[in-house]
Design a protein around this motif. Structure first.
Motif, PDB file in Angstrom:
ATOM      1  N   SER A 154      -4.252   4.746 -14.302  1.00  9.95           N
ATOM      2  CA  SER A 154      -4.355   6.449 -14.120  1.00  9.95           C
ATOM      3  C   SER A 154      -5.111   6.454 -12.540  1.00  9.95           C
ATOM      4  N   LEU A 155      -4.442   7.297 -12.039  1.00 11.16           N
ATOM      5  CA  LEU A 155      -3.978   7.150 -11.181  1.00 11.16           C
ATOM      6  C   LEU A 155      -5.497   7.706 -10.015  1.00 11.16           C
ATOM      7  N   VAL A 156      -5.676   6.959  -9.199  1.00 15.74           N
ATOM      8  CA  VAL A 156      -6.745   6.725  -7.909  1.00 15.74           C
ATOM      9  C   VAL A 156      -6.526   7.720  -6.738  1.00 15.74           C
ATOM     10  N   SER A 157      -7.987   7.989  -6.177  1.00 22.05           N
ATOM     11  CA  SER A 157      -8.522   8.890  -4.939  1.00 22.05           C
ATOM     12  C   SER A 157      -7.938   8.225  -3.929  1.00 22.05           C
ATOM     13  N   PRO A 158      -7.376   9.450  -3.277  1.00 21.10           N
ATOM     14  CA  PRO A 158      -6.588   8.556  -1.977  1.00 21.10           C
ATOM     15  C   PRO A 158      -7.991   7.689  -0.649  1.00 21.10           C
ATOM     16  N   ILE A 159      -8.970   8.468  -1.375  1.00 16.13           N
ATOM     17  CA  ILE A 159      -9.636   7.531  -0.539  1.00 16.13           C
ATOM     18  C   ILE A 159      -9.897   6.428  -0.757  1.00 16.13           C
ATOM     19  N   TRP A 160      -9.787   5.662  -1.788  1.00 21.08           N
ATOM     20  CA  TRP A 160      -9.762   4.561  -1.808  1.00 21.08           C
ATOM     21  C   TRP A 160      -8.886   3.612  -0.803  1.00 21.08           C
ATOM     22  N   LEU A 161      -7.724   3.944   0.010  1.00 20.62           N
ATOM     23  CA  LEU A 161      -6.638   4.125   0.497  1.00 20.62           C
ATOM     24  C   LEU A 161      -6.906   3.966   2.216  1.00 20.62           C
ATOM     25  N   VAL A 162      -7.779   5.412   2.426  1.00 19.32           N
ATOM     26  CA  VAL A 162      -7.649   5.516   3.074  1.00 19.32           C
ATOM     27  C   VAL A 162      -9.370   4.186   4.231  1.00 19.32           C
ATOM     28  N   ILE A 163      -9.786   3.941   2.970  1.00 18.56           N
ATOM     29  CA  ILE A 163     -10.926   2.678   3.153  1.00 18.56           C
ATOM     30  C   ILE A 163     -10.041   1.942   3.553  1.00 18.56           C
ATOM     31  N   SER A 164      -9.902   1.477   3.116  1.00 18.93           N
ATOM     32  CA  SER A 164      -8.952  -0.265   3.397  1.00 18.93           C
ATOM     33  C   SER A 164      -8.058   0.230   4.484  1.00 18.93           C
ATOM     34  N   PHE A 165      -6.853   1.448   4.853  1.00 18.04           N
ATOM     35  CA  PHE A 165      -6.826   1.111   6.044  1.00 18.04           C
ATOM     36  C   PHE A 165      -7.699   1.485   7.667  1.00 18.04           C
ATOM     37  N   PHE A 166      -8.919   1.784   7.394  1.00 16.90           N
ATOM     38  CA  PHE A 166     -10.032   1.901   7.932  1.00 16.90           C
ATOM     39  C   PHE A 166     -10.347   0.000   7.882  1.00 16.90           C
ATOM     40  N   LEU A 167     -10.646  -0.402   7.183  1.00 17.12           N
ATOM     41  CA  LEU A 167     -11.357  -1.374   7.344  1.00 17.12           C
ATOM     42  C   LEU A 167      -9.759  -2.355   8.426  1.00 17.12           C
TER      43      LEU A 167
ATOM     44  N   LEU B  50       0.920  -0.993   0.047  1.00 20.95           N
ATOM     45  CA  LEU B  50      -0.247   0.287  -0.159  1.00 20.95           C
ATOM     46  C   LEU B  50       1.015   1.005   0.064  1.00 20.95           C
ATOM     47  N   ALA B  51       2.018   1.079   0.447  1.00 20.90           N
ATOM     48  CA  ALA B  51       3.075   2.573   0.624  1.00 20.90           C
ATOM     49  C   ALA B  51       3.469   2.855  -0.597  1.00 20.90           C
ATOM     50  N   THR B  52       3.752   0.945  -1.416  1.00 23.60           N
ATOM     51  CA  THR B  52       3.710   1.404  -3.011  1.00 23.60           C
ATOM     52  C   THR B  52       2.695   2.519  -3.653  1.00 23.60           C
ATOM     53  N   TYR B  53       1.965   1.462  -3.613  1.00 25.30           N
ATOM     54  CA  TYR B  53       0.385   2.061  -3.725  1.00 25.30           C
ATOM     55  C   TYR B  53       0.400   3.544  -3.904  1.00 25.30           C
ATOM     56  N   ALA B  54       0.372   3.795  -3.200  1.00 24.38           N
ATOM     57  CA  ALA B  54       0.025   5.196  -2.201  1.00 24.38           C
ATOM     58  C   ALA B  54       1.063   6.395  -3.349  1.00 24.38           C
ATOM     59  N   ASP B  55       2.408   5.733  -3.683  1.00 25.68           N
ATOM     60  CA  ASP B  55       3.631   6.644  -4.460  1.00 25.68           C
ATOM     61  C   ASP B  55       3.002   6.541  -5.774  1.00 25.68           C
ATOM     62  N   GLN B  56       2.344   5.630  -6.333  1.00 25.13           N
ATOM     63  CA  GLN B  56       2.597   5.271  -7.577  1.00 25.13           C
ATOM     64  C   GLN B  56       1.221   5.038  -8.641  1.00 25.13           C
ATOM     65  N   ARG B  57       0.127   5.049  -7.366  1.00 24.51           N
ATOM     66  CA  ARG B  57      -0.652   4.966  -8.012  1.00 24.51           C
ATOM     67  C   ARG B  57      -2.275   5.714  -7.223  1.00 24.51           C
ATOM     68  N   THR B  58      -1.586   6.259  -6.735  1.00 28.61           N
ATOM     69  CA  THR B  58      -2.717   7.588  -6.128  1.00 28.61           C
ATOM     70  C   THR B  58      -2.284   8.938  -6.483  1.00 28.61           C
TER      71      THR B  58
END
Length: 497
Positions: free
Chosen positions: A396-409, A316-324
């Motif tokens: 394409s880059l995605v909204s950071p909200i998806w990572l927030v939801i994932s960490f929350f769950l 998810l750190a990689t995802y935040a850096d490259q896909r978000t």
């Protein structure tokens, strides 16, 4: 430790002075706060430092290899706690062991604060692994020494202490992550060293006045003859490892990939041997053997959970850096900031879960069912990451909200499983192996990260849907199986709920 020794320790500690708790809790709260600040701050930028190109201030390590190194690093940190516990129990006591651990951690960060090579990276990791193993389990042990067994403040004290851990983990990525990514990785690592230095200063300046005799007792000291024999064995073993390592590295036999594979194997072998040894021991009663059998599926469930949770600082750190898309609500987000989400949610939700279990009382789910809920939420945290890739592709880059939801769950899952696992471990442990069973619980995380070292290599943007989908589905499936098996597991627990 005799009751007389315990009573002497309690009397030596000022029993009020920190939110109605012993003054020593102030010392330990801020020691652990700064240690976690240094550790999580360093970890927030370490992966990026490894795989960023040299022109961007990184080491230029292959991204898949860097991800595996992060997993093995985390695994070794948890494995080293066994060594730290032994050193405190047999040689130094917990207070001195904590201090020596803090020194090694600080030195590890200092090594990283100067421009260096991959060799410097591994030296730094080695120092931090050993230092964390010395400090982390023992600083928690000293907290227990502050209270008598009948003191009703004990659970509350540990809750306050746990808050210090999460506050350090919350602030570190925001401060060290920003400095490391905005200015210079080495400056960020230098801040981590300063953080550990502050922790050591707090510990040394307030220790004598606030801790009294807490942590000074050596529970099972080595005799002079045992010391001589033990140090001889350790010296010969260390020399053999150094010689074999030097030969293997110089001949090209011991590569990074082979070392990672070796630790991955140990992550499975060590807990397996632990279970076999305790089960077959004559000190383990028939009831305790039954409870150990009940503990096995819980241990496997914990491994599955931590395998997902710990990928928050890797995949998810990689995802935040490259896909978000890091531009959100008119501001620029640093990819390292997402590492603050886990402790942030824990700080807010832990009191809610504590209240919920008390409110439900005898109606609350059994331990196996709580574990199954943990696996369900962990699996869902990965399944949700399929949605943006399915809707918009992986280009394409995605909204950071998806990572927030994932960490929350995954935090919902953590609060169902982690504190419950600690409690279940103390209840299901054979009396003769209570401390070692607690070490076994922490090995569930070490084993998970050792396995992760092989799994994380499979992640690529083009395999994203399969990666998140398969791992998430396996977790949910295991959760369903555990839920179905929970009545049977409960019978093996022999009265422990």
């Amino acid at each position: 430790m005799s009751f007389k020794d315990k009573d002497s320790i309690i009397k030596s500690v000022p029993q009020t002075g920190f939110f109605g708790h012993p003054k020593g809790l102030f010392t330990l709260f801020f020691t652990e706060f700064w240690e976690r600040f240094s550790y999580y701050g360093m970890r927030a930028i370490l992966l990026y430092y490894m795989y960023y190109e040299l022109s961007k201030g990184g080491l230029g390590i292959d991204q898949a290899t860097a991800a595996s190194i992060m997993a093995i690093y985390g695994s070794l940190v948890y494995m080293s706690g066994i060594i730290g516990g032994w050193i405190a129990d047999r040689l130094f006591g917990t207070t001195r062991t904590v201090f020596y651990g803090g020194i090694l951690i600080m030195l590890g960060h200092i090594v990283l604060s100067f421009p260096g090579s991959v060799t410097a990276l591994f030296i730094s990791m080695g120092l931090i692994v050993i230092g964390t193993g010395l400090l982390k389990p023992n600083v928690s042990s000293i907290v227990g020494d502050l209270y008598s067994d009948e003191d009703t403040r004990r659970d509350s004290g540990f809750s306050i202490f746990y808050m210090g851990i999460n506050l350090g983990g919350l602030l570190a990525p925001l401060i060290i992550g920003t400095v490391g990514q905005e200015y210079n990785f080495h400056l960020g690592f230098g801040l981590a060293a300063v953080g550990m230095l502050l922790g050591l200063i707090v510990f040394m300046v307030t220790k004598k006045k606030n801790l009294g005799l807490a942590g000074s007792h050596v529970p099972n000291p080595l005799t002079q003859e045992e010391k001589k024999r033990t140090f001889t064995i350790i010296g010969i073993g260390a020399l053999a490892i150094i010689v074999l390592g030097a030969i293997s590295i110089s001949t090209g036999f011991l590569t990074i990939d082979r070392f990672i594979f070796l630790i991955s194997i140990l992550g499975i072998v060590i807990p397996t041997l632990y279970f076999i040894f305790m089960y077959r021991s004559p000190k383990t009663t028939e009831v305790e053997r039954s409870r150990l059998i009940a503990y096995i599926p819980l241990f496997i469930a914990a491994m599955m959970f931590w395998a997902i949770q710990e990928q928050g600082s890797i995949i998810l750190a990689t995802y935040a850096d490259q896909r978000t898309d890091l531009h959100f609500a008119g501001m620029e987000i640093k990819s390292s900031w997402f590492q603050s989400l886990n402790p942030l949610f824990i700080v807010f939700l832990a009191p809610v879960f504590a209240w919920l279990w008390v409110k439900l009382g005898n109606s609350q789910p059994s331990t196996p069912k709580k574990f199954s809920l943990g696996l369900f939420f962990a699996g869902l945290s990965f399944i949700v990451m399929i949605v943006p890739a399915y809707m918009n592709g992986t280009d394409s880059l995605v909204s950071p909200i998806w990572l927030v939801i994932s960490f929350f769950l995954v935090v919902l899952g953590e609060l169902c499983l982690s504190p419950v696992g600690l409690s279940a471990t103390t209840k299901l442990a054979p009396a003769a192996f209570s401390a070692q069973t607690m070490s076994l619980w922490f090995l569930s995380n070490a084993s998970a990260q050792a396995i992760n070292a092989q799994i994380v290599k499979l992640y690529k943007p083009e395999t994203e849907i399969i990666y998140f989908g398969v791992i998430g589905a396996i977790s949910i499936l295991l959760g369903a199986i555990l839920y179905w098996m929970s009545p049977k597991i409960q019978t093996f627990m022999k009265g422990v709920r």
